[in-house]
Motif scaffolding. Sequence first.
Motif, PDB file in Angstrom:
ATOM      1  N   VAL A 282       0.718  -1.385  -0.107  1.00 26.36           N
ATOM      2  CA  VAL A 282      -0.041   0.073  -0.002  1.00 26.36           C
ATOM      3  C   VAL A 282       0.878   1.199  -0.104  1.00 26.36           C
ATOM      4  CG1 VAL A 282      -1.385   1.412   1.329  1.00 26.36           C
ATOM      5  CG2 VAL A 282      -1.962  -1.193   1.103  1.00 26.36           C
ATOM      6  N   GLU A 283       1.999   1.362   0.631  1.00 24.44           N
ATOM      7  CA  GLU A 283       2.773   2.332   0.806  1.00 24.44           C
ATOM      8  C   GLU A 283       3.359   2.670  -0.566  1.00 24.44           C
ATOM      9  OE1 GLU A 283       6.170   4.100   3.916  1.00 24.44           O
ATOM     10  OE2 GLU A 283       6.183   1.825   3.402  1.00 24.44           O
ATOM     11  N   GLU A 284       3.826   1.515  -1.393  1.00 21.96           N
ATOM     12  CA  GLU A 284       4.438   1.494  -2.630  1.00 21.96           C
ATOM     13  C   GLU A 284       3.391   2.326  -3.641  1.00 21.96           C
ATOM     14  OE1 GLU A 284       5.888  -1.220  -6.154  1.00 21.96           O
ATOM     15  OE2 GLU A 284       5.609  -1.962  -4.449  1.00 21.96           O
ATOM     16  N   LEU A 285       2.107   1.623  -3.608  1.00 25.70           N
ATOM     17  CA  LEU A 285       0.871   2.190  -4.396  1.00 25.70           C
ATOM     18  C   LEU A 285       0.636   3.856  -3.966  1.00 25.70           C
ATOM     19  CD1 LEU A 285      -1.599   2.255  -6.318  1.00 25.70           C
ATOM     20  CD2 LEU A 285      -2.792   1.242  -4.425  1.00 25.70           C
ATOM     21  N   GLY A 286       0.944   4.151  -2.624  1.00 25.31           N
ATOM     22  CA  GLY A 286       0.597   5.533  -2.606  1.00 25.31           C
ATOM     23  C   GLY A 286       1.709   6.342  -3.006  1.00 25.31           C
ATOM     24  N   GLY A 287       2.959   5.808  -3.269  1.00 21.89           N
ATOM     25  CA  GLY A 287       4.000   6.451  -3.810  1.00 21.89           C
ATOM     26  C   GLY A 287       3.862   6.593  -5.426  1.00 21.89           C
ATOM     27  N   GLU A 288       3.385   5.683  -5.808  1.00 23.45           N
ATOM     28  CA  GLU A 288       2.959   5.794  -7.201  1.00 23.45           C
ATOM     29  C   GLU A 288       1.838   6.829  -7.480  1.00 23.45           C
ATOM     30  OE1 GLU A 288       4.185   3.951  -9.906  1.00 23.45           O
ATOM     31  OE2 GLU A 288       5.626   3.127  -8.399  1.00 23.45           O
ATOM     32  N   ILE A 289       0.728   7.007  -6.559  1.00 21.42           N
ATOM     33  CA  ILE A 289       0.047   7.997  -6.771  1.00 21.42           C
ATOM     34  C   ILE A 289       0.527   9.477  -6.580  1.00 21.42           C
ATOM     35  CG2 ILE A 289      -2.083   9.301  -5.758  1.00 21.42           C
ATOM     36  CD1 ILE A 289      -2.933   6.216  -5.180  1.00 21.42           C
ATOM     37  N   LEU A 290       1.521   9.587  -5.884  1.00 15.00           N
ATOM     38  CA  LEU A 290       2.126  10.810  -5.562  1.00 15.00           C
ATOM     39  C   LEU A 290       3.081  11.096  -6.825  1.00 15.00           C
ATOM     40  CD1 LEU A 290       3.581  10.625  -2.065  1.00 15.00           C
ATOM     41  CD2 LEU A 290       1.531  12.059  -2.762  1.00 15.00           C
ATOM     42  N   LYS A 291       3.588  10.443  -7.415  1.00 15.39           N
ATOM     43  CA  LYS A 291       4.410  10.256  -8.635  1.00 15.39           C
ATOM     44  C   LYS A 291       3.788  10.832  -9.877  1.00 15.39           C
ATOM     45  CE  LYS A 291       7.098   6.745  -9.465  1.00 15.39           C
ATOM     46  NZ  LYS A 291       7.439   5.259  -9.260  1.00 15.39           N
ATOM     47  N   LEU A 292       2.414  10.187  -9.976  1.00 16.21           N
ATOM     48  CA  LEU A 292       1.519  10.747 -11.028  1.00 16.21           C
ATOM     49  C   LEU A 292       1.203  12.027 -10.863  1.00 16.21           C
ATOM     50  CD1 LEU A 292      -0.602   9.990 -13.115  1.00 16.21           C
ATOM     51  CD2 LEU A 292      -2.156   9.294 -11.438  1.00 16.21           C
ATOM     52  N   CYS A 293       0.826  12.414  -9.537  1.00 18.02           N
ATOM     53  CA  CYS A 293       0.354  13.860  -9.234  1.00 18.02           C
ATOM     54  C   CYS A 293       1.421  14.640  -9.598  1.00 18.02           C
ATOM     55  CB  CYS A 293      -0.046  14.025  -7.799  1.00 18.02           C
ATOM     56  SG  CYS A 293      -1.462  13.296  -7.348  1.00 18.02           S
ATOM     57  N   VAL A 294       2.550  14.579  -9.297  1.00 19.59           N
ATOM     58  CA  VAL A 294       3.792  15.500  -9.843  1.00 19.59           C
ATOM     59  C   VAL A 294       4.103  15.561 -11.205  1.00 19.59           C
ATOM     60  CG1 VAL A 294       6.226  15.973  -9.603  1.00 19.59           C
ATOM     61  CG2 VAL A 294       5.054  15.404  -7.678  1.00 19.59           C
ATOM     62  N   ASN A 295       3.887  14.282 -11.969  1.00 27.09           N
ATOM     63  CA  ASN A 295       4.181  14.080 -13.318  1.00 27.09           C
ATOM     64  C   ASN A 295       2.878  15.033 -14.033  1.00 27.09           C
ATOM     65  OD1 ASN A 295       6.339  12.485 -13.177  1.00 27.09           O
ATOM     66  ND2 ASN A 295       5.259  10.673 -13.586  1.00 27.09           N
ATOM     67  N   MET A 296       2.019  14.976 -13.523  1.00 26.61           N
ATOM     68  CA  MET A 296       0.768  15.787 -14.190  1.00 26.61           C
ATOM     69  C   MET A 296       0.664  17.189 -13.889  1.00 26.61           C
ATOM     70  SD  MET A 296      -0.862  13.290 -15.904  1.00 26.61           S
ATOM     71  CE  MET A 296      -2.407  14.010 -16.439  1.00 26.61           C
ATOM     72  N   GLY A 297       1.766  17.892 -13.269  1.00 30.64           N
ATOM     73  CA  GLY A 297       1.932  19.152 -13.185  1.00 30.64           C
ATOM     74  C   GLY A 297       1.430  19.406 -11.685  1.00 30.64           C
ATOM     75  N   GLY A 298       1.453  18.650 -10.698  1.00 27.92           N
ATOM     76  CA  GLY A 298       0.669  18.928  -9.362  1.00 27.92           C
ATOM     77  C   GLY A 298       2.169  18.823  -8.406  1.00 27.92           C
ATOM     78  N   SER A 299       1.637  18.542  -7.181  1.00 25.40           N
ATOM     79  CA  SER A 299       2.383  18.683  -6.052  1.00 25.40           C
ATOM     80  C   SER A 299       2.191  17.331  -4.968  1.00 25.40           C
ATOM     81  CB  SER A 299       2.107  19.797  -5.199  1.00 25.40           C
ATOM     82  OG  SER A 299       2.760  19.792  -4.076  1.00 25.40           O
ATOM     83  N   LEU A 300       3.260  17.193  -4.174  1.00 25.11           N
ATOM     84  CA  LEU A 300       3.310  16.088  -3.188  1.00 25.11           C
ATOM     85  C   LEU A 300       2.285  16.049  -2.184  1.00 25.11           C
ATOM     86  CD1 LEU A 300       7.147  15.624  -2.688  1.00 25.11           C
ATOM     87  CD2 LEU A 300       5.434  14.274  -3.850  1.00 25.11           C
ATOM     88  N   SER A 301       1.765  17.390  -1.871  1.00 23.10           N
ATOM     89  CA  SER A 301       0.759  17.610  -0.828  1.00 23.10           C
ATOM     90  C   SER A 301       0.255  18.847  -0.948  1.00 23.10           C
ATOM     91  CB  SER A 301       1.419  17.624   0.562  1.00 23.10           C
ATOM     92  OG  SER A 301       0.661  18.230   1.600  1.00 23.10           O
ATOM     93  N   GLY A 302      -1.280  18.978  -0.517  1.00 26.54           N
ATOM     94  CA  GLY A 302      -2.016  20.112  -0.519  1.00 26.54           C
ATOM     95  C   GLY A 302      -2.149  20.620   0.945  1.00 26.54           C
TER      96      GLY A 302
END
Length: 492
Positions: free
Chosen positions: A406-426
């Motif tokens: 699950v921790e690895e999956l959470g990291g994949e989601i964070l990477k996706l957000c950054v790749n889409m022009g976003g951020s690690l945290s709101g």
Amino acid sequence: MLFNPLLNETDKQWKPIIKALETVVGKDGVIRRKEELLTYECDGLTSYRQRPALVVLPRTTEQVAATVKICHDYQIPWVARGAGTGLSGGALPVENCVLIVTARMQQILSIDLENQRVIVQPGIINNWVTQAVSGAGFYYAPDPSSQIICSIGGNVAENSGGVHCLKYGVTTNHVLGLKLVIPDGSIVDVGGSLPEMPGYDLTGLFVGSEGTLGIATEITLKILKTPEAICVLLADFMSLEAAGQSVTDIISSGIIPAGMEIMDNFCIRAVEDTVKTGCYPKDAEAILLVELDGLQVEVDANKQRVTQICRQNGAREITSANDLETRLKLWKGRKAAFAAAGNISPNYFVQDGVIPRTKLAEVLEKINKLGEEHGYKIANVFHAGDGNLHPLILYDNAIPGAWEEVEELGGEILKLCVNMGGSLSGEHGIGSDKNCYMPYMFNEIDLETMQWVRKVFNPDNLANPGKLFPTPRTCGEAANAKIEQFKGVELY
């Protein structure tokens, strides 16, 4: 005198420290029994746990300063903690640390309605601020979902947001000034009673610093006049993409709602089964909550336009509420979303990434695909207006290896957000959860510059060490592996 950390707090070397702390806060203000310390071994990110050596419960700025000074003199690491509701491990103790808990600092020190400001101690619960001024027609805008239990001090540390951050901004937009205890025990004042002060914006620097620069012991907040009219709309859709497109179209039309929230079908069903509001259709693929406020004529016009936009995007039913009781009922399910997830799964892990709102549909589709690939269900509920996602990954910690997956999956989601022009945290912060991912968003020079700032206030790294920034102590080989994954990835 340098302190040599020892695991046993009853050791001779701890005795003078305990005695000095008890002199400052009293014997009832120092918690040292191991079974009592278990209460403080984690914050809302319960997968990470570490028992502190001692817990100190100060009531005043002077007591906080004296406690920090003792830690400075003995070179003991310390961590500040409010209500313990943080979701990124920001208040996670480190080994052999003193945990400074501000839960007893719950006074409203001043209310100045004429100038629309209040001064509070950090242990004040978020919702209490609005309760204190609502009778006079005012409110405090930042409203995290945990506002009935989270503290203002923790909100300042994490720069928390909430439903109304779309129109009114996050915590930093509502903090005018701070009284701080910095890591050598000195007391300093930054900011003031006015929105704009000359000189460096040290208030803005401190808000969101996650306890790495010091502790706020008095906080001057801006309060707002309650709008003349408020209306909440609930639209349900047969596709998540349609709900996301409605968000884009509403903002593009020039309307800035006070808040816009989306929940997917998984989350809708969980909420209705738990809270039973009767407002959320369980067969809908998504619901969109839109709150409009302002002058009555403005709200009426915007309500008509938002309704039209939602209809154009395929909304089936649109419910509106103008009175307080019905509005709260519509919001009740959204506020209870995290708790509802806890009722349908033994454990869940919530992430906190940000994306451009124009890419909502695309990112949500990819998040669900990631969940399928890893074999985990994901419930999506989020601040749609500003693209702040809160995917909840459902899992069972009793299954060996589940947390690591699950921790690895959470990291994949964070990477996706950054790749889409976003951020690690709101709004949840970096803490212990995401610090290993900071090199994915920032280069070495960026991170080094941030460390310069930290070292000015916290040169000995005693204040909340191991948080916010990647370090070998907290990340180890995992950090190196993640950094290798990040190399060569194009950010846009």
